[in-house]
Design an enzyme around this catalytic site. Structure first.
Site, PDB file in Angstrom:
ATOM      1  N   SER A 177     -38.627 -13.785  64.608  1.00 43.56           N
ATOM      2  CA  SER A 177     -37.335 -13.745  65.451  1.00 43.56           C
ATOM      3  C   SER A 177     -37.211 -14.712  66.595  1.00 43.56           C
ATOM      4  O   SER A 177     -36.321 -14.457  67.336  1.00 43.56           O
ATOM      5  CB  SER A 177     -37.593 -12.074  66.544  1.00 43.56           C
ATOM      6  OG  SER A 177     -37.825 -11.190  65.644  1.00 43.56           O
ATOM      7  N   GLU A 186     -40.289  -0.190  63.296  1.00 50.52           N
ATOM      8  CA  GLU A 186     -40.523  -0.081  62.251  1.00 50.52           C
ATOM      9  C   GLU A 186     -41.123   1.174  61.624  1.00 50.52           C
ATOM     10  O   GLU A 186     -40.856   1.857  60.746  1.00 50.52           O
ATOM     11  CB  GLU A 186     -40.889  -1.443  61.456  1.00 50.52           C
ATOM     12  CG  GLU A 186     -41.296  -1.434  60.005  1.00 50.52           C
ATOM     13  CD  GLU A 186     -42.046  -2.479  59.322  1.00 50.52           C
ATOM     14  OE1 GLU A 186     -42.222  -2.496  58.230  1.00 50.52           O
ATOM     15  OE2 GLU A 186     -41.937  -3.667  60.057  1.00 50.52           O
TER      16      GLU A 186
END
Length: 285
Positions: free
Chosen positions: A268, A121
């Site tokens: 996740s 990210e």
């Protein structure tokens, strides 16, 4: 706990691509999400991971999913140049941070990003700011990982007149607050924009409450996941027994002897993995 909205969207896009694909290979650029169980299930359906050194192997008809963490614009351009179909699974919150970083640099701001070095990210967000600078934007970009690095920033006296502080979506809330306090003392004109995902706030707050009510906490998620790692660090500080596991087979023996066990999971982690951990604990073996 379990999939956040951004991860769920990425997995659903991958599922759709694999279901509808009639020609070529379906790839994800880098790991789609940071969970080995979820990735293994997608790999069984022929999803392959593509890295930067193999972009040249793409063929017409291939499909490439941009991972939930996003990629730098130069990577996006390189993928498009190969004629592959691009499906952008970048989390919308990350996309907003990419745009915000580029916009502030264009306006001449010093953009300071609080995040983990080399995380997908932060690399993507940095790429958008750096592309703007390469095209003549007057601003600058800085990545810092903690309050110590914030304290060292601008130690040469070259303090920017205008600055903005952003954050990785899964960054530690406590660390971000500490960095904010330090930079307010250094820079007269600084905007503080917490771009930490609301789901991260909720998980961290819920874990603090959970730790006070249980004898031990199991944090379920990928061991390379930033948000899962931060949950584990919190659990270690607040609970006498804490462990980070990826599957039910990794539950430490000591947890079966505890009276009350709390469960939390990274953004996740599939629901099915959480369910298997709970089931095994309830069986007692």
């Amino acid at each position: 706990m379990g999939f956040c909205a951004g991860v769920r969207r990425a997995v659903e896009l991958a599922d759709k691509a694999l279901t509808q694909n009639t020609e070529g290979q379906v790839y994800t650029f880098g790991p789609l999400i940071h969970n080995p169980v979820a990735l293994a299930e997608l790999a069984e359906r022929s999803l392959k991971i593509l890295d930067g050194s193999h972009i040249g192997d793409l063929k017409n008809g291939d499909t490439v999913l941009i991972r939930a963490h996003g990629v730098p614009p130069k990577t996006h351009h390189a993928l498009e140049s190969r004629g592959a179909k691009i499906l952008n699974a970048t989390c919308p919150l990350v996309t907003a941070s990419q745009k915000r970083a580029a916009d502030f640099v264009q306006k001449g701001f010093a953009v300071i990003l609080a995040g983990d070095k080399n995380h997908g990210e932060t690399t993507g967000i940095a790429g958008y700011a750096e592309e703007a600078i390469a095209h003549g934007a007057a601003g600058k970009f800085y990545l810092i990982q903690n309050s110590e690095e914030a304290g060292e920033l601008f130690s040469d006296g070259d303090v920017p007149q205008n600055a903005v502080l952003l954050s990785q979506t899964t960054f530690s809330i406590k660390e971000f607050d500490s960095i904010s306090d330090i930079l307010r003392q250094k820079i007269n004109s600084i905007q503080i924009i917490s771009t930490i995902c609301p789901a991260t706030h909720e998980r961290q707050d819920a874990l603090v409450d959970l730790c006070a009510r249980v004898d031990g906490v199991l944090v379920i998620g990928g061991k390379t996941s930033a948000n899962t790692g931060r949950l584990f660090a919190t659990a270690q500080k607040l609970c006498p027994h804490a462990a980070l596991i990826e599957t039910d087979s990794e539950i430490p023996a000591e947890f079966f002897a505890l009276e009350t066990v709390g469960l939390t999971a990274g953004a996740s982690t599939p629901d099915s993995v959480i369910d298997r951990v709970e089931s095994r604990l309830l069986k007692g073996c």
